[in-house]
Design a protein around this motif. Structure first.
Motif, PDB file in Angstrom:
ATOM      1  N   LYS A  77      -8.338   8.196 -18.325  1.00  6.59           N
ATOM      2  CA  LYS A  77      -9.250   7.135 -17.881  1.00  6.59           C
ATOM      3  C   LYS A  77      -9.029   5.860 -18.685  1.00  6.59           C
ATOM      4  O   LYS A  77      -8.975   4.749 -18.124  1.00  6.59           O
ATOM      5  CB  LYS A  77     -10.701   7.618 -18.025  1.00  6.59           C
ATOM      6  N   HIS A  78      -8.868   6.024 -19.993  1.00  5.98           N
ATOM      7  CA  HIS A  78      -8.660   4.862 -20.865  1.00  5.98           C
ATOM      8  C   HIS A  78      -7.328   4.182 -20.575  1.00  5.98           C
ATOM      9  O   HIS A  78      -7.262   2.943 -20.443  1.00  5.98           O
ATOM     10  CB  HIS A  78      -8.721   5.293 -22.333  1.00  5.98           C
ATOM     11  N   VAL A  79      -6.257   4.952 -20.451  1.00  6.09           N
ATOM     12  CA  VAL A  79      -4.932   4.377 -20.266  1.00  6.09           C
ATOM     13  C   VAL A  79      -4.817   3.685 -18.910  1.00  6.09           C
ATOM     14  O   VAL A  79      -4.253   2.578 -18.802  1.00  6.09           O
ATOM     15  CB  VAL A  79      -3.846   5.456 -20.429  1.00  6.09           C
ATOM     16  N   LEU A  80      -5.346   4.290 -17.846  1.00  8.48           N
ATOM     17  CA  LEU A  80      -5.274   3.663 -16.526  1.00  8.48           C
ATOM     18  C   LEU A  80      -6.020   2.331 -16.499  1.00  8.48           C
ATOM     19  O   LEU A  80      -5.558   1.367 -15.884  1.00  8.48           O
ATOM     20  CB  LEU A  80      -5.831   4.606 -15.463  1.00  8.48           C
ATOM     21  N   ALA A  81      -7.153   2.283 -17.168  1.00  4.97           N
ATOM     22  CA  ALA A  81      -7.900   1.028 -17.229  1.00  4.97           C
ATOM     23  C   ALA A  81      -7.188   0.002 -18.100  1.00  4.97           C
ATOM     24  O   ALA A  81      -7.092  -1.184 -17.752  1.00  4.97           O
ATOM     25  CB  ALA A  81      -9.307   1.295 -17.757  1.00  4.97           C
ATOM     26  N   ASP A  82      -6.673   0.439 -19.220  1.00  4.66           N
ATOM     27  CA  ASP A  82      -6.063  -0.470 -20.182  1.00  4.66           C
ATOM     28  C   ASP A  82      -4.719  -0.999 -19.705  1.00  4.66           C
ATOM     29  O   ASP A  82      -4.410  -2.189 -19.866  1.00  4.66           O
ATOM     30  CB  ASP A  82      -5.882   0.243 -21.522  1.00  4.66           C
ATOM     31  N   GLN A  83      -3.899  -0.136 -19.099  1.00  8.92           N
ATOM     32  CA  GLN A  83      -2.549  -0.523 -18.717  1.00  8.92           C
ATOM     33  C   GLN A  83      -2.461  -1.130 -17.321  1.00  8.92           C
ATOM     34  O   GLN A  83      -1.620  -1.993 -17.073  1.00  8.92           O
ATOM     35  CB  GLN A  83      -1.624   0.698 -18.789  1.00  8.92           C
ATOM     36  N   TYR A  84      -3.321  -0.668 -16.399  1.00 13.87           N
ATOM     37  CA  TYR A  84      -3.178  -1.063 -14.999  1.00 13.87           C
ATOM     38  C   TYR A  84      -4.467  -1.612 -14.379  1.00 13.87           C
ATOM     39  O   TYR A  84      -4.499  -1.868 -13.182  1.00 13.87           O
ATOM     40  CB  TYR A  84      -2.692   0.136 -14.165  1.00 13.87           C
ATOM     41  N   GLY A  85      -5.499  -1.773 -15.174  1.00 12.41           N
ATOM     42  CA  GLY A  85      -6.760  -2.272 -14.645  1.00 12.41           C
ATOM     43  C   GLY A  85      -7.385  -1.361 -13.615  1.00 12.41           C
ATOM     44  O   GLY A  85      -8.219  -1.793 -12.812  1.00 12.41           O
ATOM     45  N   LEU A  86      -7.024  -0.085 -13.639  1.00  7.11           N
ATOM     46  CA  LEU A  86      -7.487   0.864 -12.624  1.00  7.11           C
ATOM     47  C   LEU A  86      -8.708   1.612 -13.163  1.00  7.11           C
ATOM     48  O   LEU A  86      -8.591   2.434 -14.078  1.00  7.11           O
ATOM     49  CB  LEU A  86      -6.369   1.835 -12.273  1.00  7.11           C
ATOM     50  N   THR A  87      -9.869   1.317 -12.617  1.00  4.44           N
ATOM     51  CA  THR A  87     -11.111   1.926 -13.101  1.00  4.44           C
ATOM     52  C   THR A  87     -11.807   2.792 -12.056  1.00  4.44           C
ATOM     53  O   THR A  87     -12.887   3.316 -12.311  1.00  4.44           O
ATOM     54  CB  THR A  87     -12.082   0.826 -13.558  1.00  4.44           C
TER      55      THR A  87
END
Length: 414
Positions: A197-207
Motif C-alpha cells: 500500500k505504501h509503495v504503490l502510493a509513494d511510487q505511482y500515486g495509486l491509492t
C-alpha cells in the motif's frame, strides 16, 4: 550481455522518469479499463495460473515452494465452478496453456483468452514475462477477465542495495506493469500488504481502484513435492551425520538474510570452546562472495560448520526433522517461510526481532535484538540452546496449511 540490452529501455526509463510521470502512466493505463462484466452464465470460470518460472527451472527456493504448493492445492480445492489451467510464457510466445506438473500430459499450447469472469493469477515470480506480455494481459482484462498477482515482498524497491542492479530494474518494471493493469493484489502477510500500500502510493500515486487480500501461508514441504509416495519413501538419506545436535538456517545466502551475523556469533562461541554445530542450507546469491569464501575456508568447515547449496525438498524435509533448533536472522522479510516450516516440524526457533516475525511469538519463537553484536548474539544463542536442552521451550505448530491457503485465494477471487 543480452540481459543488459534487454533491460536497457527500463534502465534508461527508471533513470529519468520521476514520480509524476510514473503516476501519469499508471493512471492512463488504468483509465482504459471499465467495470468488469458479469461472469458468463452456464460456463465455468477459468483460472489461469502462471507457473512460468517453476515450470522451466525449479530452483527450490522459498518462493518456488509456495508456488508449487499453492498451485497444486488450488487444483484440489477449486469447485466445479472453476476450470484450473496452468500457463506460461516465453520471450517469443505469449501466455498459453502448458502441461505442468505432468509434462507428459497432452495439452494444446493455446494462447489464453478471456471471457467474463475468467481470472489470470500471477502466482509465479515472472518479472520479465509479465512486463514483456503486458499487452496480452491488458487485453485479457479488457475482454472481461480479472488480473490478480501475488506479492511476496517489496524489498527491491525499499532496500535496493541488497539486490543486484539488474534485479532491481526488473522488479521495478514488473511492479509498474501490474500497478497499471491489476484488478487485485494478494499479499503473503500483513507486513507485505502494508508495504505494498505504501509503495504503490509513494511510487505511482495509486491509492485505490484495486482489490486486495492476505493469504495465510502453509508450511508442509511434503504437500508441495511433485514425486509420488514411492519416490518419497525411497529418498536418499541426508548427506551428513544428523545423530549429533545441530542448528539450522535455510535460505539463499544474500546480504539481507543475516548469515554473516550468525557466523560471527558462532565464531565467538567456538572460540570459547563450544561444540555447537551450524548447518546452512541455501544457494549462493548475490553480493556474498566474501561470506562464501569465509565459509569455505573456515577452520570448522566440514566439522562444526556445514553448508549445502543443492538440497532438494526431500532432503530438506529430513534436515528439518533432525535439527535441534532453527535460526532465522533476516534483516527484513515479506513473510519468512522457513520460520513456519520449522514450527511445522515443532522445532524451536530463534529469530531476529522484527515485526514480521513477532506475529509468531505465541508459538514459542524466541528473539534476539535486531542490532545485536556478535558477542551479545552469541549469548542469546547459548541461552536459547540451554533452554532447548532443559526442555523449557514449548513450540506450537502453525494452524494454516496449503489447503486453507488455496481456499482463501478462491474465496477472494469469488
Amino acid at each position: 550481455m543480452r540481459s543488459f540490452f534487454e533491460l536497457l529501455p527500463s534502465r534508461i526509463d527508471q533513470a529519468i522518469a520521476g514520480r509524476t510521470l510514473r503516476t501519469f502512466r499508471v493512471r492512463r493505463q488504468r483509465d482504459r479499463f471499465g467495470a468488469a462484466p458479469a461472469a458468463s452464465d452456464g460456463q465455468p470460470r477459468r483460472l489461469y495460473i502462471d507457473v512460468t518460472v517453476i515450470s522451466r527451472h525449479d530452483a527450490g527456493t522459498g518462493i518456488q515452494r509456495v508456488v508449487r504448493a499453492l498451485a497444486l492445492a488450488l487444483v484440489d480445492e477449486a469447485s466445479p465452478a472453476w476450470e484450473v489451467h496452468f500457463v506460461a510464457a516465453t520471450r517469443r510466445r505469449a501466455y498459453r496453456h502448458i502441461a505442468w506438473p505432468d509434462a507428459g500430459r497432452a495439452v494444446a499450447p493455446i494462447a489464453i483468452e478471456a471471457r467474463p469472469g475468467d481470472v489470470f493469477l500471477g502466482l509465479d515470480f515472472s518479472l520479465d514475462m509479465i512486463r514483456r506480455h503486458r499487452r496480452q494481459l491488458a487485453k485479457f482484462r479488457l475482454d472481461g477477465g480479472g488480473l490478480w498477482f501475488l506479492i511476496y515482498d517489496l524489498l527491491p524497491v525499499e532496500r535496493p542495495e541488497w539486490f543486484s542492479p539488474n534485479n532491481v530494474i526488473r522488479y521495478k518494471a514488473w511492479l509498474e506493469t501490474i500497478a497499471g493493469i491489476a484488478n487485485g493484489l494478494l499479499s503473503i502477510s500483513q507486513q507485505t500488504a502494508d508495504d505494498l500500500k505504501h509503495v504503490l502510493a509513494d511510487q505511482y500515486g495509486l491509492t485505490g481502484g484495486y482489490s486486495t487480500g492476505i493469504i495465510p501461508m502453509g508450511h508442509a514441504i511434503m504437500e508441495s513435492v511433485l514425486q509420488n509416495a514411492a519416490d518419497i519413501s525411497s529418498a536418499p538419506s541426508v548427506r551428513f551425520d544428523t545423530t549429533h545436535p545441530f542448528l539450522l538456517m535455510v535460505g539463499t545466502l544474500e546480504p539481507r538474510k543475516g548469515h554473516a551475523d550468525i557466523l560471527a556469533a558462532f565464531n565467538e562461541l567456538w572460540r570459547q570452546g563450544s561444540d555447537y554445530r551450524l548447518v546452512l542450507v541455501g544457494r549462493q546469491g548475490w553480493q556474498v562472495e566474501s561470506l562464501c569464501n569465509a565459509i569455505r575456508n573456515h577452520p570448522e568447515h566440514g566439522a562444526k560448520l556445514l553448508w549445502f547449496d543443492d538440497v532438494d525438498d526431500l532432503e530438506l524435509e529430513q534436515i528439518y526433522q533432525a535439527c535441534e533448533g532453527f535460526i532465522i536472522a533476516s534483516h527484513a522479510e515479506g513473510f519468512g517461510l522457513p520460520l513456519i516450516e520449522a514450527l511445522g516440524h515443532l522445532k524451536p526457533v530463534l529469530a531476529r526481532d522484527l515485526p514480521v516475525f513477532r506475529v509468531h511469538e505465541d508459538r514459542g519463537v524466541h528473539f534476539f535484538p535486531a542490532n545485536a553484536e556478535a558477542g551479545e548474539l552469541g549469548d542469546h544463542i547459548r541461552r536459547w540452546i540451554g533452554d532447548i536442552r532443559a526442555g523449557t521451550v514449548t513450540v506450537k505448530p502453525p494452524v494454516a496449511n496449503w489447503k486453507k491457503s488455496a481456499q482463501a485465494v478462491l474465496a477472494i477471487l469469488d
